[in-house]
Design a protein around this motif. Structure first.
Motif, short mmCIF file in Angstrom:
data_model
loop_
_atom_site.label_atom_id
_atom_site.label_comp_id
_atom_site.label_asym_id
_atom_site.label_seq_id
_atom_site.Cartn_x
_atom_site.Cartn_y
_atom_site.Cartn_z
N PRO A 295 0.82 -1.20 0.00
CA PRO A 295 0.00 0.00 0.00
C PRO A 295 0.85 1.25 0.00
O PRO A 295 1.90 1.29 0.61
CB PRO A 295 -0.80 -0.13 1.32
N THR A 296 0.42 2.25 -0.72
CA THR A 296 1.12 3.53 -0.77
C THR A 296 0.16 4.66 -0.46
O THR A 296 -1.06 4.52 -0.59
CB THR A 296 1.74 3.76 -2.16
N GLY B 134 -0.16 14.00 -1.95
CA GLY B 134 -0.94 15.09 -1.40
C GLY B 134 -1.88 14.69 -0.29
O GLY B 134 -2.63 15.52 0.21
N THR B 135 -1.84 13.41 0.11
CA THR B 135 -2.73 12.96 1.17
C THR B 135 -1.92 12.61 2.40
O THR B 135 -0.98 11.83 2.33
CB THR B 135 -3.53 11.72 0.72
N ALA B 136 -2.27 13.19 3.54
CA ALA B 136 -1.54 12.93 4.77
C ALA B 136 -1.82 11.52 5.27
O ALA B 136 -2.94 11.04 5.17
CB ALA B 136 -1.92 13.95 5.84
N PRO B 137 -0.80 10.81 5.78
CA PRO B 137 -1.03 9.49 6.34
C PRO B 137 -2.00 9.56 7.52
O PRO B 137 -2.16 10.60 8.15
CB PRO B 137 0.36 9.05 6.81
N ALA C 83 4.72 11.20 16.48
CA ALA C 83 5.80 12.18 16.50
C ALA C 83 5.49 13.39 15.61
O ALA C 83 6.01 14.48 15.85
CB ALA C 83 7.10 11.52 16.03
N ARG C 84 4.65 13.21 14.59
CA ARG C 84 4.31 14.34 13.71
C ARG C 84 3.62 15.45 14.49
O ARG C 84 3.80 16.64 14.19
CB ARG C 84 3.41 13.87 12.58
N TYR D 55 -0.43 20.39 7.35
CA TYR D 55 -0.95 20.26 5.99
C TYR D 55 -0.03 19.39 5.13
O TYR D 55 1.17 19.24 5.40
CB TYR D 55 -1.15 21.63 5.34
N GLY D 56 -0.63 18.82 4.07
CA GLY D 56 0.13 18.06 3.09
C GLY D 56 0.50 16.66 3.55
O GLY D 56 0.29 16.26 4.69
#
Length: 235
Positions: A84-85, A89-92, A102-103, A174-175
């Motif tokens: 899976p990827t 442009g879609t945030a995990p 951590a993000r 974002y992003g």
């Protein structure tokens, strides 16, 4: 007598010469046969055979290794699935509740979609009412005017006692890299949570964050209802 002896002497060298000539001729024929055998063997070795490539007659057969392009590539096995990827442009997705993400710099308490109610660790009911594209006007040092998002949130005090919502913290990312968005607190629209919320009362706040226009539809928000509390993640 003298003539007979001379004739015998002359005949002996002639016979020896004939035998020597036969030996030389025989050796030449044998050499020619050997050469012909080598040529035939070489031609036979270079002749393509069914299911086999042409080999070099000067090299051993074992040295004829297939080239990389000759090696067959195995087909994917039935039922195999690709890894899976994350779409560009879609945030995990945020980390599971109870896990450090951590993000966002904290442990996730719960996750929710925009416009959905969710309980905070302190017992409040939180909801992101809207996230809209906006053009921020900076008035404080260090802030930047330009493309932004304006976020409206509500908190309902369902704890049964007063709750200091002034300690609530809201952040935006974002992003696909979850880049932290800078707050624009000096914008006229910005009205963060403040004061104390009575039981059953509702507080509404507005936050403005600098976000590139291309990423305004890919924003994740985090809410901490008290200092050091676990995070509610909206996305």
């Amino acid at each position: 007598m003298t003539n007979g002896h001379e004739t015998e002497k002359e005949q002996r060298p002639a016979g020896a010469r004939r035998r020597r000539g036969w030996l030389i001729a025989g050796g030449s024929v044998l050499a020619a046969a050997i050469v012909a055998a080598i040529v035939v063997a070489a031609v036979h070795g270079a002749t393509p055979q069914l299911g086999k490539g042409v080999t070099n007659a000067l090299d051993p057969v074992a040295s004829q290794l297939p080239r990389p392009s000759d090696t067959p590539v195995p087909a994917p096995s039935a039922g195999a699935t690709a890894s899976p990827t994350t779409a560009p442009g879609t945030a995990p997705a945020p980390a599971k509740p109870g896990t450090l993400d951590a993000r966002y710099g904290g442990v996730v308490a719960s996750t929710a979609e925009v416009s959905h109610d969710v309980k905070t660790p302190g017992g409040l009911t939180a909801k992101v009412a809207s996230v809209e594209s906006y053009t921020a006007t900076a008035t404080r040092p260090g802030e930047v005017s330009g493309p932004a998002v304006r976020v409206t949130l509500t908190l309902v005090n369902s704890t049964g006692s007063d709750f200091p919502v002034s300690t609530a913290t809201v952040n935006a990312y974002y992003g696909s890299a979850s880049t932290p968005a800078d707050p624009v607190q000096g914008d006229a629209s910005a009205k963060p949570f403040s004061g104390t919320l009575k039981p059953g009362a509702t507080a509404t706040a507005v936050y403005v964050f600098t976000v590139p226009a291309a990423d305004s539809g890919d924003v994740t928000l985090t809410l901490s209802d008290q200092a050091g509390a676990r995070l509610v993640v909206f996305g």
